[in-house]
Design a protein around this motif. Sequence first.
Motif, PDB file in Angstrom:
ATOM      1  N   TYR A  49     -53.641  -1.650 -33.445  1.00  0.00           N
ATOM      2  CA  TYR A  49     -53.254  -2.441 -32.061  1.00  0.00           C
ATOM      3  C   TYR A  49     -54.066  -1.908 -31.260  1.00  0.00           C
ATOM      4  O   TYR A  49     -54.179  -0.715 -30.911  1.00  0.00           O
ATOM      5  CB  TYR A  49     -51.663  -1.732 -31.947  1.00  0.00           C
ATOM      6  N   ASN A  51     -54.954  -2.877 -28.138  1.00  0.00           N
ATOM      7  CA  ASN A  51     -54.206  -2.664 -26.854  1.00  0.00           C
ATOM      8  C   ASN A  51     -52.604  -3.143 -26.542  1.00  0.00           C
ATOM      9  O   ASN A  51     -52.291  -3.533 -27.722  1.00  0.00           O
ATOM     10  CB  ASN A  51     -55.012  -3.213 -25.670  1.00  0.00           C
ATOM     11  N   GLY A  52     -52.069  -3.468 -25.405  1.00  0.00           N
ATOM     12  CA  GLY A  52     -50.796  -3.586 -25.338  1.00  0.00           C
ATOM     13  C   GLY A  52     -50.363  -5.131 -25.631  1.00  0.00           C
ATOM     14  O   GLY A  52     -49.431  -5.677 -25.646  1.00  0.00           O
ATOM     15  N   GLN A  53     -51.593  -5.975 -25.671  1.00  0.00           N
ATOM     16  CA  GLN A  53     -51.402  -7.507 -26.142  1.00  0.00           C
ATOM     17  C   GLN A  53     -51.066  -7.698 -27.636  1.00  0.00           C
ATOM     18  O   GLN A  53     -50.637  -8.711 -28.213  1.00  0.00           O
ATOM     19  CB  GLN A  53     -52.440  -8.292 -25.391  1.00  0.00           C
ATOM     20  N   ASP A  54     -51.397  -6.666 -28.481  1.00  0.00           N
ATOM     21  CA  ASP A  54     -51.302  -6.673 -29.860  1.00  0.00           C
ATOM     22  C   ASP A  54     -49.924  -6.092 -30.184  1.00  0.00           C
ATOM     23  O   ASP A  54     -49.566  -5.213 -29.579  1.00  0.00           O
ATOM     24  CB  ASP A  54     -52.435  -5.873 -30.463  1.00  0.00           C
ATOM     25  N   SER A  55     -49.317  -6.890 -30.916  1.00  0.00           N
ATOM     26  CA  SER A  55     -47.827  -6.717 -31.121  1.00  0.00           C
ATOM     27  C   SER A  55     -47.586  -7.320 -32.563  1.00  0.00           C
ATOM     28  O   SER A  55     -48.391  -7.788 -33.332  1.00  0.00           O
ATOM     29  CB  SER A  55     -46.958  -7.293 -30.011  1.00  0.00           C
ATOM     30  N   LYS A 121     -45.102  -6.731 -27.024  1.00  0.00           N
ATOM     31  CA  LYS A 121     -46.365  -6.590 -26.241  1.00  0.00           C
ATOM     32  C   LYS A 121     -45.882  -5.582 -25.091  1.00  0.00           C
ATOM     33  O   LYS A 121     -44.687  -5.510 -24.546  1.00  0.00           O
ATOM     34  CB  LYS A 121     -46.810  -8.050 -25.861  1.00  0.00           C
ATOM     35  N   THR A 122     -46.871  -5.065 -24.206  1.00  0.00           N
ATOM     36  CA  THR A 122     -46.426  -4.446 -23.157  1.00  0.00           C
ATOM     37  C   THR A 122     -47.566  -4.695 -21.930  1.00  0.00           C
ATOM     38  O   THR A 122     -48.681  -4.891 -22.410  1.00  0.00           O
ATOM     39  CB  THR A 122     -46.471  -3.034 -23.489  1.00  0.00           C
ATOM     40  N   ARG A 123     -47.202  -4.799 -20.907  1.00  0.00           N
ATOM     41  CA  ARG A 123     -48.291  -4.888 -19.536  1.00  0.00           C
ATOM     42  C   ARG A 123     -48.676  -3.406 -19.501  1.00  0.00           C
ATOM     43  O   ARG A 123     -49.839  -3.488 -18.376  1.00  0.00           O
ATOM     44  CB  ARG A 123     -47.496  -5.501 -18.610  1.00  0.00           C
ATOM     45  N   GLU A 125     -51.023  -0.143 -19.267  1.00  0.00           N
ATOM     46  CA  GLU A 125     -52.190   0.109 -19.782  1.00  0.00           C
ATOM     47  C   GLU A 125     -52.250   0.940 -21.135  1.00  0.00           C
ATOM     48  O   GLU A 125     -51.664   2.253 -20.870  1.00  0.00           O
ATOM     49  CB  GLU A 125     -53.137   0.551 -18.831  1.00  0.00           C
TER      50      GLU A 125
END
Length: 138
Positions: A49, A51-55, A121-123, A125
Amino acid sequence: AWYGDPNISYSYSGIAAKPKNWTPLLQNIKILVEQRTGEIFNGVLVNRYRNGQDSVSWHSDDESSLGPDPIIASLSFGQSRYFQLKHKRKEGEKYQLELEHGSLLLMKSGVQKNWLHQAPKTRREVAERINLTFRRIM
């Protein structure tokens, strides 16, 4: 990436993966996970993963190759991320855990049959996370 014993292919989400040979590091981690859980595994799915956009969205690890009641051990390295569970039939029954660096989550009897899970996903950082999910292919 899929690593495992020779000839232990794994198919999931329309992807058929032939195993890469165990690396010495993955073999040592597998032994430690087996000692900690009391379970035997013959393959590991390695997910990165960035960053937060990998889910990974809601799913169950219920492929027929995992047998009728799969046991999955999930080991996390790097950035902590949320892991969510929701019951398949009991609307509103949900749980959320934060899997920190070094967390070992064992999904045992009935989990794949009765629950969906995801790493959303998370916004926020967030830095990189590596997740190892150990499985037993039948």
